[in-house]
Design a protein around this motif. Structure first.
Motif, PDB file in Angstrom:
ATOM      1  N   VAL A 116       0.834  -1.206   0.000  1.00 34.14           N
ATOM      2  CA  VAL A 116       0.000   0.000   0.000  1.00 34.14           C
ATOM      3  C   VAL A 116       0.868   1.255   0.000  1.00 34.14           C
ATOM      4  O   VAL A 116       0.637   2.183  -0.778  1.00 34.14           O
ATOM      5  CB  VAL A 116      -0.960  -0.001   1.220  1.00 34.14           C
ATOM      6  CG1 VAL A 116      -1.686   1.328   1.331  1.00 34.14           C
ATOM      7  CG2 VAL A 116      -1.962  -1.147   1.092  1.00 34.14           C
ATOM      8  N   CYS A 117       1.874   1.290   0.869  1.00 31.07           N
ATOM      9  CA  CYS A 117       2.734   2.482   0.960  1.00 31.07           C
ATOM     10  C   CYS A 117       3.523   2.697  -0.333  1.00 31.07           C
ATOM     11  O   CYS A 117       3.694   3.823  -0.789  1.00 31.07           O
ATOM     12  CB  CYS A 117       3.704   2.352   2.135  1.00 31.07           C
ATOM     13  SG  CYS A 117       2.902   2.479   3.741  1.00 31.07           S
ATOM     14  N   ALA A 118       4.020   1.589  -0.917  1.00 31.78           N
ATOM     15  CA  ALA A 118       4.896   1.706  -2.081  1.00 31.78           C
ATOM     16  C   ALA A 118       4.144   2.217  -3.304  1.00 31.78           C
ATOM     17  O   ALA A 118       4.743   2.771  -4.215  1.00 31.78           O
ATOM     18  CB  ALA A 118       5.552   0.360  -2.386  1.00 31.78           C
ATOM     19  N   THR A 119       2.828   2.018  -3.350  1.00 34.10           N
ATOM     20  CA  THR A 119       2.074   2.418  -4.532  1.00 34.10           C
ATOM     21  C   THR A 119       1.507   3.829  -4.394  1.00 34.10           C
ATOM     22  O   THR A 119       0.775   4.290  -5.261  1.00 34.10           O
ATOM     23  CB  THR A 119       0.927   1.419  -4.806  1.00 34.10           C
ATOM     24  OG1 THR A 119       0.216   1.191  -3.595  1.00 34.10           O
ATOM     25  CG2 THR A 119       1.469   0.101  -5.331  1.00 34.10           C
ATOM     26  N   ARG A 120       1.825   4.514  -3.272  1.00 38.58           N
ATOM     27  CA  ARG A 120       1.388   5.901  -3.109  1.00 38.58           C
ATOM     28  C   ARG A 120       2.326   6.833  -3.866  1.00 38.58           C
ATOM     29  O   ARG A 120       3.526   6.608  -3.901  1.00 38.58           O
ATOM     30  CB  ARG A 120       1.379   6.292  -1.629  1.00 38.58           C
ATOM     31  CG  ARG A 120       0.166   5.794  -0.889  1.00 38.58           C
ATOM     32  CD  ARG A 120       0.372   5.960   0.595  1.00 38.58           C
ATOM     33  NE  ARG A 120       0.427   7.361   0.996  1.00 38.58           N
ATOM     34  CZ  ARG A 120      -0.662   8.096   1.253  1.00 38.58           C
ATOM     35  NH1 ARG A 120      -1.850   7.550   1.143  1.00 38.58           N
ATOM     36  NH2 ARG A 120      -0.546   9.348   1.624  1.00 38.58           N
ATOM     37  N   LYS A 121       1.742   7.859  -4.450  1.00 43.45           N
ATOM     38  CA  LYS A 121       2.592   8.786  -5.219  1.00 43.45           C
ATOM     39  C   LYS A 121       3.266   9.790  -4.300  1.00 43.45           C
ATOM     40  O   LYS A 121       4.446  10.070  -4.425  1.00 43.45           O
ATOM     41  CB  LYS A 121       1.748   9.503  -6.278  1.00 43.45           C
ATOM     42  CG  LYS A 121       1.420   8.607  -7.457  1.00 43.45           C
ATOM     43  CD  LYS A 121       0.846   9.391  -8.613  1.00 43.45           C
ATOM     44  CE  LYS A 121       0.285   8.456  -9.665  1.00 43.45           C
ATOM     45  NZ  LYS A 121      -1.034   7.899  -9.285  1.00 43.45           N
ATOM     46  N   GLU A 122       2.518  10.357  -3.357  1.00 42.72           N
ATOM     47  CA  GLU A 122       3.099  11.379  -2.475  1.00 42.72           C
ATOM     48  C   GLU A 122       4.055  10.720  -1.477  1.00 42.72           C
ATOM     49  O   GLU A 122       3.903   9.549  -1.145  1.00 42.72           O
ATOM     50  CB  GLU A 122       1.990  12.154  -1.736  1.00 42.72           C
ATOM     51  CG  GLU A 122       1.106  11.297  -0.867  1.00 42.72           C
ATOM     52  CD  GLU A 122      -0.136  10.816  -1.613  1.00 42.72           C
ATOM     53  OE1 GLU A 122      -1.214  10.903  -1.044  1.00 42.72           O
ATOM     54  OE2 GLU A 122       0.001  10.343  -2.752  1.00 42.72           O
ATOM     55  N   PRO A 123       5.054  11.469  -1.008  1.00 44.63           N
ATOM     56  CA  PRO A 123       5.991  10.927  -0.017  1.00 44.63           C
ATOM     57  C   PRO A 123       5.241  10.443   1.223  1.00 44.63           C
ATOM     58  O   PRO A 123       4.239  11.035   1.627  1.00 44.63           O
ATOM     59  CB  PRO A 123       6.884  12.128   0.303  1.00 44.63           C
ATOM     60  CG  PRO A 123       6.767  13.031  -0.864  1.00 44.63           C
ATOM     61  CD  PRO A 123       5.387  12.848  -1.399  1.00 44.63           C
ATOM     62  N   ILE A 124       5.760   9.381   1.829  1.00 46.62           N
ATOM     63  CA  ILE A 124       5.096   8.798   2.990  1.00 46.62           C
ATOM     64  C   ILE A 124       5.467   9.576   4.245  1.00 46.62           C
ATOM     65  O   ILE A 124       6.646   9.835   4.492  1.00 46.62           O
ATOM     66  CB  ILE A 124       5.522   7.331   3.164  1.00 46.62           C
ATOM     67  CG1 ILE A 124       5.337   6.579   1.845  1.00 46.62           C
ATOM     68  CG2 ILE A 124       4.733   6.657   4.272  1.00 46.62           C
ATOM     69  CD1 ILE A 124       6.268   5.393   1.715  1.00 46.62           C
ATOM     70  N   THR A 125       4.460   9.944   5.022  1.00 51.39           N
ATOM     71  CA  THR A 125       4.724  10.618   6.293  1.00 51.39           C
ATOM     72  C   THR A 125       4.627   9.614   7.432  1.00 51.39           C
ATOM     73  O   THR A 125       3.952   8.596   7.305  1.00 51.39           O
ATOM     74  CB  THR A 125       3.691  11.732   6.554  1.00 51.39           C
ATOM     75  OG1 THR A 125       2.401  11.126   6.676  1.00 51.39           O
ATOM     76  CG2 THR A 125       3.677  12.758   5.443  1.00 51.39           C
ATOM     77  N   PRO A 126       5.305   9.892   8.560  1.00 48.62           N
ATOM     78  CA  PRO A 126       5.211   8.988   9.716  1.00 48.62           C
ATOM     79  C   PRO A 126       3.760   8.809  10.162  1.00 48.62           C
ATOM     80  O   PRO A 126       3.327   7.694  10.459  1.00 48.62           O
ATOM     81  CB  PRO A 126       6.025   9.704  10.790  1.00 48.62           C
ATOM     82  CG  PRO A 126       6.875  10.685  10.089  1.00 48.62           C
ATOM     83  CD  PRO A 126       6.209  11.015   8.797  1.00 48.62           C
ATOM     84  N   THR A 127       2.997   9.919  10.185  1.00 47.47           N
ATOM     85  CA  THR A 127       1.619   9.861  10.671  1.00 47.47           C
ATOM     86  C   THR A 127       0.794   8.873   9.850  1.00 47.47           C
ATOM     87  O   THR A 127       0.036   8.068  10.398  1.00 47.47           O
ATOM     88  CB  THR A 127       0.972  11.258  10.574  1.00 47.47           C
ATOM     89  OG1 THR A 127       1.900  12.221  11.046  1.00 47.47           O
ATOM     90  CG2 THR A 127      -0.297  11.315  11.390  1.00 47.47           C
ATOM     91  N   TYR A 128       0.940   8.952   8.522  1.00 49.36           N
ATOM     92  CA  TYR A 128       0.197   8.034   7.669  1.00 49.36           C
ATOM     93  C   TYR A 128       0.565   6.590   7.989  1.00 49.36           C
ATOM     94  O   TYR A 128      -0.285   5.718   8.138  1.00 49.36           O
ATOM     95  CB  TYR A 128       0.483   8.338   6.198  1.00 49.36           C
ATOM     96  CG  TYR A 128      -0.149   7.346   5.258  1.00 49.36           C
ATOM     97  CD1 TYR A 128      -1.495   7.445   4.924  1.00 49.36           C
ATOM     98  CD2 TYR A 128       0.578   6.264   4.751  1.00 49.36           C
ATOM     99  CE1 TYR A 128      -2.099   6.521   4.093  1.00 49.36           C
ATOM    100  CE2 TYR A 128      -0.012   5.330   3.919  1.00 49.36           C
ATOM    101  CZ  TYR A 128      -1.343   5.471   3.588  1.00 49.36           C
ATOM    102  OH  TYR A 128      -1.939   4.538   2.774  1.00 49.36           O
ATOM    103  N   MET A 129       1.863   6.341   8.107  1.00 48.03           N
ATOM    104  CA  MET A 129       2.310   4.975   8.361  1.00 48.03           C
ATOM    105  C   MET A 129       1.840   4.475   9.719  1.00 48.03           C
ATOM    106  O   MET A 129       1.465   3.312   9.863  1.00 48.03           O
ATOM    107  CB  MET A 129       3.834   4.905   8.255  1.00 48.03           C
ATOM    108  CG  MET A 129       4.274   3.923   7.163  1.00 48.03           C
ATOM    109  SD  MET A 129       6.042   3.775   7.035  1.00 48.03           S
ATOM    110  CE  MET A 129       6.237   1.994   7.132  1.00 48.03           C
ATOM    111  N   TYR A 130       1.846   5.356  10.725  1.00 50.95           N
ATOM    112  CA  TYR A 130       1.376   4.937  12.042  1.00 50.95           C
ATOM    113  C   TYR A 130      -0.100   4.530  11.980  1.00 50.95           C
ATOM    114  O   TYR A 130      -0.521   3.571  12.630  1.00 50.95           O
ATOM    115  CB  TYR A 130       1.568   6.052  13.076  1.00 50.95           C
ATOM    116  CG  TYR A 130       3.016   6.360  13.384  1.00 50.95           C
ATOM    117  CD1 TYR A 130       3.981   5.366  13.288  1.00 50.95           C
ATOM    118  CD2 TYR A 130       3.412   7.632  13.786  1.00 50.95           C
ATOM    119  CE1 TYR A 130       5.315   5.642  13.557  1.00 50.95           C
ATOM    120  CE2 TYR A 130       4.743   7.914  14.063  1.00 50.95           C
ATOM    121  CZ  TYR A 130       5.690   6.917  13.941  1.00 50.95           C
ATOM    122  OH  TYR A 130       7.000   7.197  14.205  1.00 50.95           O
TER     123      TYR A 130
END
Lengths: 234, 100
Positions: A116-130
């Motif tokens: 899921v994270c790898a297919t996102r276009k925008e940079p990954i933020t810690p908050t999103y990942m948490y």
């Protein structure tokens, strides 16, 4: 986007993962209980490891009274794919992803969360990942808890049948890519054949080591005969 | 041996594998051979874990074999992981009632 909104979007993306985890970890709970592992220990294993294949092989090493060396090596080999995913993810992190956040969020790098994270276009933020990790991990541990407890409640023939669940999932992971890639097809056939030979002709090799030896040999042959040229996600 | 030790080793190794590259790795792996090897490893390991262990997973070779066949067919057609896993279980459960 505000932090809360980002957290919520991460949690939302975690829901399908959590639902999937719930049923698979239910199977893990059953397997663990069947091997004589307590509900609490099964729960702790799921909470601290957050991985299906490593845990499945891990509890069988515990049940077989294997050495800690075997445990460490087996976890290393089975989970080495996470290192690749971590490297891949590390290329697209938001600036706010400081070392402290990386130390925490790396706990939650699983096949599904990576996908899921790898297919996102925008940079990954810690908050999103948490957000995505919290919901997914909740599903994983809850399923384990239910499965391990159910092992004591459900009729024996039902829990026995549920013991095949994890393996069914493994087949569903390895077979579809084998349709498209000769290399993957060769690797899984070789590995299964080696593993079968180990089990019946070389029974003195313990299960965990057999998995490592067979897996590495098959993957080496695959890499020699069918090198993967283009950039493929693991 | 204490189960706590096993869990510590398990969780520690698993965490380090994820954490070290995520926190500290910056470069890209260039070697095609190493990349290919790393690409194939998960499939190879999962396959070795599944076969022949799956045939012992239900306590009966016949129910396990039936579940395996159903899993192979459904996975071949690309059904979701959960569907394949549950269908394999239901098949093993159902076949357990047959007089064989």
């Amino acid at each position: 986007m505000k932090k809360n909104a980002i957290l919520l979007s991460g949690m939302k993306d975690g829901i399908p993962i959590a639902l999937g985890y719930l049923s698979v970890s239910f199977g893990f709970g059953i397997t663990a209980a069947g091997l004589g592992i307590s509900v609490l220990h099964a729960f702790i294993i799921s909470l601290t490891n957050l991985t299906s294949a490593g845990q499945a092989q891990g509890v069988s090493i515990i049940a077989a009274n294997g050495s800690l060396m075997e445990m460490a090596l087996v976890q290393f080999i089975i989970n080495i794919r996470y290192a690749l995913m971590a490297i891949s993810l590390s290329q697209n992190l938001d600036k706010s992803f400081t070392l402290r956040h990386r130390l925490i969020a790396s706990y939650g790098i699983t096949d599904e969360i990576f996908a899921v994270c790898a297919t996102r276009k925008e940079p990954i933020t810690p908050t999103y990942m948490y957000g995505i990790i919290a919901v997914s991990a909740a599903g994983w541990t809850l399923g384990t808890l239910l499965g391990a407890s159910a092992g004591e409640i459900l009729p024996v023939n039902l829990t026995a049948a549920l013991g095949i669940m994890l393996y069914g999932m493994f087949i569903a992971i390895i077979l579809p890519p084998a349709k498209k890639s000769l290399g993957v097809l060769l690797v899984i056939i070789l590995s299964a054949a080696f593993s079968t030979v180990c089990k019946y002709l070389l029974p003195f090799i313990s299960g965990g080591f057999a998995v490592i030896i067979c897996g590495i040999t098959a993957a080496l042959i695959g890499a020699l005969l069918f090198p993967v040229k283009e950039e493929k996600e693991p | 041996m204490s189960i706590a030790l096993y869990i510590l080793v398990m969780a520690g190794v698993t965490y380090l594998i994820r954490m070290l590259p995520f926190a500290f790795f910056q470069k890209k792996i260039k070697s095609v051979f190493i990349r290919s090897f790393l690409y194939y490893i998960p499939y190879a390991v999962l396959s070795a874990m599944t076969f022949p262990a799956i045939f012992y997973s239900t306590g009966s070779f016949i129910t396990a074999a039936a579940g395996t066949i159903v899993a192979l067919i459904l996975a071949y057609f690309g059904l979701p992981l959960i569907v394949v896993a549950i269908a394999a279980s239901l098949t093993a459960f159902g076949v357990g009632f047959l007089p064989i």
